[in-house]
Design a protein around this motif. Structure first.
Motif, PDB file in Angstrom:
ATOM      1  N   ILE A 205      25.887  35.184  44.677  1.00 47.31           N
ATOM      2  CA  ILE A 205      26.616  36.393  44.272  1.00 47.31           C
ATOM      3  C   ILE A 205      27.489  36.122  43.053  1.00 47.31           C
ATOM      4  N   THR A 206      27.850  34.848  42.842  1.00 53.97           N
ATOM      5  CA  THR A 206      28.699  34.512  41.684  1.00 53.97           C
ATOM      6  C   THR A 206      27.992  34.773  40.365  1.00 53.97           C
ATOM      7  N   ASP A 207      26.661  34.818  40.371  1.00 56.48           N
ATOM      8  CA  ASP A 207      25.937  35.151  39.139  1.00 56.48           C
ATOM      9  C   ASP A 207      26.265  36.566  38.675  1.00 56.48           C
ATOM     10  N   TYR A 208      26.763  37.389  39.598  1.00 51.87           N
ATOM     11  CA  TYR A 208      27.061  38.785  39.284  1.00 51.87           C
ATOM     12  C   TYR A 208      28.567  39.057  39.296  1.00 51.87           C
ATOM     13  N   ALA A 209      29.374  37.989  39.333  1.00 54.03           N
ATOM     14  CA  ALA A 209      30.818  38.172  39.477  1.00 54.03           C
ATOM     15  C   ALA A 209      31.397  39.057  38.374  1.00 54.03           C
ATOM     16  N   GLN A 210      31.063  38.765  37.133  1.00 55.80           N
ATOM     17  CA  GLN A 210      31.645  39.526  36.030  1.00 55.80           C
ATOM     18  C   GLN A 210      31.202  40.986  36.061  1.00 55.80           C
ATOM     19  N   GLU A 211      29.929  41.219  36.345  1.00 53.70           N
ATOM     20  CA  GLU A 211      29.445  42.594  36.388  1.00 53.70           C
ATOM     21  C   GLU A 211      30.041  43.349  37.573  1.00 53.70           C
ATOM     22  N   LEU A 212      30.172  42.678  38.708  1.00 57.79           N
ATOM     23  CA  LEU A 212      30.807  43.322  39.861  1.00 57.79           C
ATOM     24  C   LEU A 212      32.239  43.722  39.538  1.00 57.79           C
ATOM     25  N   LEU A 213      32.916  42.904  38.748  1.00 61.06           N
ATOM     26  CA  LEU A 213      34.289  43.216  38.346  1.00 61.06           C
ATOM     27  C   LEU A 213      34.301  44.334  37.310  1.00 61.06           C
ATOM     28  N   ASP A 214      33.469  44.211  36.274  1.00 58.19           N
ATOM     29  CA  ASP A 214      33.465  45.198  35.189  1.00 58.19           C
ATOM     30  C   ASP A 214      33.094  46.595  35.692  1.00 58.19           C
ATOM     31  N   ARG A 237      39.066  37.101  38.843  1.00 56.10           N
ATOM     32  CA  ARG A 237      38.786  36.481  37.535  1.00 56.10           C
ATOM     33  C   ARG A 237      40.050  35.831  36.975  1.00 56.10           C
ATOM     34  N   SER A 238      39.923  34.564  36.594  1.00 55.28           N
ATOM     35  CA  SER A 238      41.048  33.832  35.998  1.00 55.28           C
ATOM     36  C   SER A 238      40.593  33.208  34.683  1.00 55.28           C
ATOM     37  N   GLU A 239      41.351  33.453  33.627  1.00 57.89           N
ATOM     38  CA  GLU A 239      41.075  32.826  32.335  1.00 57.89           C
ATOM     39  C   GLU A 239      41.968  31.609  32.187  1.00 57.89           C
ATOM     40  N   GLY A 240      41.384  30.530  31.739  1.00 57.56           N
ATOM     41  CA  GLY A 240      42.169  29.307  31.575  1.00 57.56           C
ATOM     42  C   GLY A 240      41.353  28.229  30.896  1.00 57.56           C
ATOM     43  N   TYR A 350      38.567  26.155  45.443  1.00 56.72           N
ATOM     44  CA  TYR A 350      39.267  26.772  44.316  1.00 56.72           C
ATOM     45  C   TYR A 350      39.039  25.935  43.069  1.00 56.72           C
ATOM     46  N   GLY A 351      38.639  26.595  41.992  1.00 63.56           N
ATOM     47  CA  GLY A 351      38.431  25.891  40.728  1.00 63.56           C
ATOM     48  C   GLY A 351      37.426  24.768  40.889  1.00 63.56           C
ATOM     49  N   THR A 352      37.820  23.559  40.504  1.00 62.22           N
ATOM     50  CA  THR A 352      36.937  22.404  40.621  1.00 62.22           C
ATOM     51  C   THR A 352      37.207  21.611  41.888  1.00 62.22           C
ATOM     52  N   GLY A 353      38.207  22.003  42.650  1.00 63.60           N
ATOM     53  CA  GLY A 353      38.580  21.255  43.835  1.00 63.60           C
ATOM     54  C   GLY A 353      39.667  20.229  43.575  1.00 63.60           C
ATOM     55  N   ALA A 354      40.068  20.063  42.307  1.00 60.59           N
ATOM     56  CA  ALA A 354      41.181  19.168  41.949  1.00 60.59           C
ATOM     57  C   ALA A 354      42.251  20.004  41.268  1.00 60.59           C
ATOM     58  N   LYS A 447      37.965  26.042  26.934  1.00 62.30           N
ATOM     59  CA  LYS A 447      38.364  27.335  27.480  1.00 62.30           C
ATOM     60  C   LYS A 447      37.290  27.819  28.443  1.00 62.30           C
ATOM     61  N   THR A 448      37.694  28.366  29.562  1.00 57.13           N
ATOM     62  CA  THR A 448      36.704  28.801  30.543  1.00 57.13           C
ATOM     63  C   THR A 448      37.264  29.925  31.408  1.00 57.13           C
ATOM     64  N   VAL A 449      36.372  30.521  32.163  1.00 61.84           N
ATOM     65  CA  VAL A 449      36.737  31.571  33.115  1.00 61.84           C
ATOM     66  C   VAL A 449      36.291  31.130  34.497  1.00 61.84           C
ATOM     67  N   GLN A 450      37.152  31.275  35.470  1.00 58.55           N
ATOM     68  CA  GLN A 450      36.820  30.966  36.854  1.00 58.55           C
ATOM     69  C   GLN A 450      36.982  32.231  37.695  1.00 58.55           C
ATOM     70  N   PHE A 451      36.226  32.277  38.787  1.00 61.16           N
ATOM     71  CA  PHE A 451      36.326  33.391  39.728  1.00 61.16           C
ATOM     72  C   PHE A 451      36.707  32.869  41.097  1.00 61.16           C
TER      73      PHE A 451
END
Length: 855
Positions: A205-214, A237-240, A350-354, A447-451
């Motif tokens: 479902i994460t493949d559609y995360a951005q579209e589900l949000l938009d 959605r988190s930008e960082g 969460y994130g990368t786990g670290a 720079k990246t975006v995480q969900f």
């Protein structure tokens, strides 16, 4: 004798709800009145209530949900729409399996028995479902296509198997998706889930995360804002930036080639990293402490963390627990070593786990640092902070402790931050952009975006669900079941009471590999039941298709669902998953729509008379039969819709039910009295007497209001409008003898009362349509009445006359009287009170009052 009858010798037939409702339900079934018509020249209306789980007979919450949808569907048909209004049952699930164990029966037997009872209740309540389209998700004819969709998603790369820590519910003895852990507990049984490493199946479902949000923007004004916000927060959605920390060698200072990546929304705080955190489930953490003096404490922490829910572990008020690993990472911006700790408030998913620990800017990190005596280096300050003057030009880290009692989480200016000192910090600040750019140039970050959203874990280690159509071969790996072998059906003779499971039932799992023909093992997990409810609305469009889940032509005709009605508790789980399925099926070329549900109504809860939630365990459930048996289904429907707006909770009120029954009987009587001497035809407003004109005005005014309120789904006020018409009609038949009544007016009013209440009280309306009004066909084939806005306006109005703000009289004037005419009429009405006074000012408010200022 009732006042309504005092002007006539006509005997109004008794209102016998049971006889009338039984009569018309049989007639509708015989005529297949609610079988869906498909007329290309008509607009379509797809009305759908969320289908129920058949855990027993229907309760009042179901009745409210379905009555709302039924009123919408019936009125839409009268407004000229082709209406699709189906129903079915979400029939797989754990309660059936547990009930089968408890009662020593089969889950399918228990489920179908409950479905049979629920359908009887639905029919008794008069719901206008197309029963020819009804299906149950536990039927192989349905779940075959769920397996087919699974295989299509597998081919598209949207299905995978992975071993990872999952939420294990000790009560249900199965895994839970993240969305099914609500407030730290299993959404179904309330047990606290544990983390266990298991091999599980996932939908991406994460493949559609951005579209589900938009695409939540497409639903603005159509879905409750609360639901849209809940979904947006869950997608998260988190930008960082992703930042690479080098693992130090055992000496704690020499960088190795091993990189540990963190995700942060606040790279501007990188210079304040005092420690580095890993979750207890981290394989890296286990590797770092293996064979060291820290291993025992680590294992103890890990075991304790597994017994606490993810929600509780992250709670800001909960005491934090941690263990030092004995190892360090190197901060990429200043080369300082930071100790690696394992902390129970850090989660693997969460994130990368670290996580980088920055105690000066995060309260949980602050509490952790205080507890374990770790550095708290101030690297962001507001200008009024005493430290700011001291450190505003300081690039090196010279202060590593503070006397604060909490973290400084506000925006501020960077200090002790190398070349970035003095920049404005905070989310989306110049410091964030500058540090990300520098990290990129150095090859240390990006720079990246995480969900927050994680892939959907669909595996369930239970019997009563849709089997996952995969086979595991020791030679070929995971192999899909060939399409021609679908459906993979559940065995019907498992002894659930003896603890027999699919994983232990050889006739089910023993098979051969479709690729190489060698002995292989069928996957014995079943799918999360939410997979069944994520596409059922599409199957309703074409429920008897034996070649495909549905034809594109059929779904193009009916989708999206125009009005979807269900509880707010499904805001994340069912609604998010359905949106995901819709987008996947669109990308497979099977449908054209982007969103499944155009308009969403989340109905409020029905609580008991004391305001408590109804539940079987409390013994406070009000069954529909408790109203239907004494009063009839139409009274129940009317009461449900009249007590409160559909989106509001309400307390069950026996007096409101009795009041609804009194009104339905009064309206019945009024229609019969109006029908005496009534004749269909055009109403000549000009020839009406004063009483007739007043009734005609009320009919048009309240008819317009009722129509508008129906369109807004505000059934309580729509009913109020019909009550106003009924009261006005009652006054008319009381005041005007039969021989002086206007025949066309009487018919128009009776016709309007019957047709406007027809979506709400269908049996009552059908009986009056035929027996009192002598009309052919069904009332639902009649057009919704139209009303005249001009006729709704009164010819005359009564206005108040004030002197210095106090009412001194009233006067009736023409509704279109000018200001001058209003002023003259007002002065004449209070001429005696104005005698001898000088008028200083006159204020005219049309339709309401004239205020005269006189001294």
């Amino acid at each position: 004798m009732c006042d309504d009858a005092k002007k006539t010798d006509f005997e109004v037939p008794a209102y016998d709800a049971e006889a009338i409702e039984t009569k018309w339900q049989a007639a509708w079934d015989a005529e297949e009145l609610y079988k869906t018509e498909e007329s290309p020249d008509k607009p379509k209306k797809y009305v759908l209530e969320m289908f129920p789980y058949p855990s027993g007979d229907l309760h009042m919450g179901h009745a409210r949900n379905y009555t709302i949808g039924d009123a919408m569907a019936r009125q839409a048909r009268m407004r000229g729409f082709d209406v699709l209004h189906p129903m079915g049952f979400d029939a797989f699930g754990l309660p059936a399996e547990n009930a089968a164990i408890k009662h020593n029966t089969q889950a399918g037997v228990w489920t179908h028995k409950n479905i049979e009872q629920a359908v009887k209740t639905m029919r008794r309540m008069g719901f206008s479902y197309d029963y020819d389209r009804m299906f149950n998700t536990c039927d192989p004819e349905y779940y075959k296509w769920g397996q087919w969709i699974f295989l299509k998603m597998w081919e598209k790369g949207l299905v995978y198997r992975d071993t990872s820590p999952v939420n294990w519910c000790p009560g249900c003895q199965t895994v839970l998706a993240n969305e099914q852990v609500v407030d730290g507990k299993c959404w179904r049984c309330g047990s606290i889930p544990e983390k266990r490493p298991l091999s599980q199946w996932y939908f991406k479902i994460t493949d559609y995360a951005q579209e589900l949000l938009d695409d939540l923007k497409l639903l603005e004004g159509k879905w409750p804002e609360r639901v849209r916000a809940m979904q947006a927060n869950w997608i998260g959605r988190s930008e960082g930036a992703e930042i690479d920390f080098a693992l130090a060698d055992v000496d704690g200072v020499t960088p190795t080639d091993t990189k540990i990546t963190v995700f942060t929304t606040r790279p501007d705080t990188l210079f304040g990293v005092s420690f580095f955190l890993l979750p207890p489930e981290s394989p890296l953490a286990a590797e770092l402490v293996a064979g060291t003096e820290h291993e025992a404490a680590f294992l103890e922490l890990k075991a304790a963390a597994e017994k606490v829910s993810s929600v509780d572990r992250q709670g800001s008020e909960r005491e934090k627990h941690g263990v030092f690993t004995g190892r360090y990472v190197i901060n990429p911006v200043n080369g300082r070593p930071a100790p690696i700790w394992v902390a129970d408030y850090v989660l693997m998913d969460y994130g990368t786990g670290a996580v980088m620990g920055v105690p000066c800017g995060d309260q949980r990190d602050f509490d952790f640092a205080r507890k374990y005596g770790l550095e708290i280096a101030p690297i962001i300050c507001e200008k009024d902070d005493p430290l700011y003057e001291r450190l505003k030009d300081e690039r090196e880290l010279v202060v590593t402790s503070v006397d604060w009692d909490h973290a400084m989480e506000a925006e501020g200016y960077l200090v002790q931050s190398g070349q970035f000192t003095g920049m404005k910090g905070g989310k989306h600040s110049e410091a964030v952009d500058a540090i990300i750019e520098w990290l990129g140039e150095q090859g240390l970050g990006r720079k990246t975006v995480q969900f927050r959203l994680r892939d959907w874990l669909i595996s369930r280690q239970r019997y009563w669900g849709n089997p996952i159509p995969m086979i595991h071969c020791d030679c070929c790996g995971d192999v899909p079941v060939p399409y021609e072998d679908l459906p993979v059906t559940l065995p019907e003779n498992l002894d659930l009471g003896a603890g027999e499971t699919l994983a232990e039932y050889a006739p089910f799992y023993e098979t051969t590999c479709p690729k190489c023909g060698r002995p292989a093992r069928r996957i014995t997990d079943t799918m999360d039941t939410f997979t069944c409810s994520s596409w059922y609305y599409l199957r309703y469009c074409d429920p008897h298709n034996e070649e495909l889940p549905f034809s594109k032509e059929a779904v193009d005709r009916w989708m999206p669902v125009d009005n979807y009605i269900g509880g707010i508790e499904h805001a994340i789980l069912h609604l998010l998953y359905s949106r995901f399925f819709t987008k996947v099926l669109r990308d497979l070329g099977m449908i054209d729509c982007d969103e499944p549900f155009e308009n969403l109504l989340c109905q409020g809860m029905v609580k008991d008379a004391n305001g408590d939630t109804m539940s079987k365990s409390k013994g406070n459930v009000v069954p529909p039969s408790s109203v239907i048996e004494p009063f009839g289904a139409d009274t129940m429907r009317l009461a449900i819709l009249f007590i409160a707006p559909p989106e509001k909770d309400f307390n069950w009120d026996e007096e409101a039910v009795a009041g609804a029954n009194r009104f339905i009987k009064r309206a019945w009587r009024v229609v019969w009295l109006l029908s005496q001497g009534a004749a269909a035809g055009s109403v000549s407003a000009a020839s009406l007497d004063k009483a007739g004109k007043e009734l005609w005005r009320t009919l048009n005014g309240m008819g317009l209001k009722c129509t508008a309120d129906f369109d807004r789904g505000q059934f309580n006020t729509a009913i109020s409008a019909v009550m106003e018409i009924t009261n006005a009609a009652s006054k008319y038949v009381n005041d005007v003898p039969v021989e002086r009544r206007d025949a066309a007016l009487c018919f128009a009013v009776a016709h309007a009362i019957v047709t406007m209440l027809a979506p709400i009280c269908p049996h009552w309306a059908e009986e009056l349509w035929h027996e009192a009004l002598h009309q052919d066909g069904s009332v639902y084939d009649a057009a919704w009445p139209e009303f005249d806005e001009a006729a709704a306006k009164a010819d005359e109005v009564e206005i108040a006359v004030q002197i210095k703000g106090k009412v001194r009289g009233r006067v009736t004037v023409a509704a279109d009287a000018s200001d001058e005419e209003l002023e003259a009429a007002a002065k004449a009405a209070v001429a005696e009170q104005l005698a001898g006074k000088e008028i200083k000012k006159v204020i005219v408010i049309r339709g309401r009052l004239v205020n005269i200022v006189a001294v």
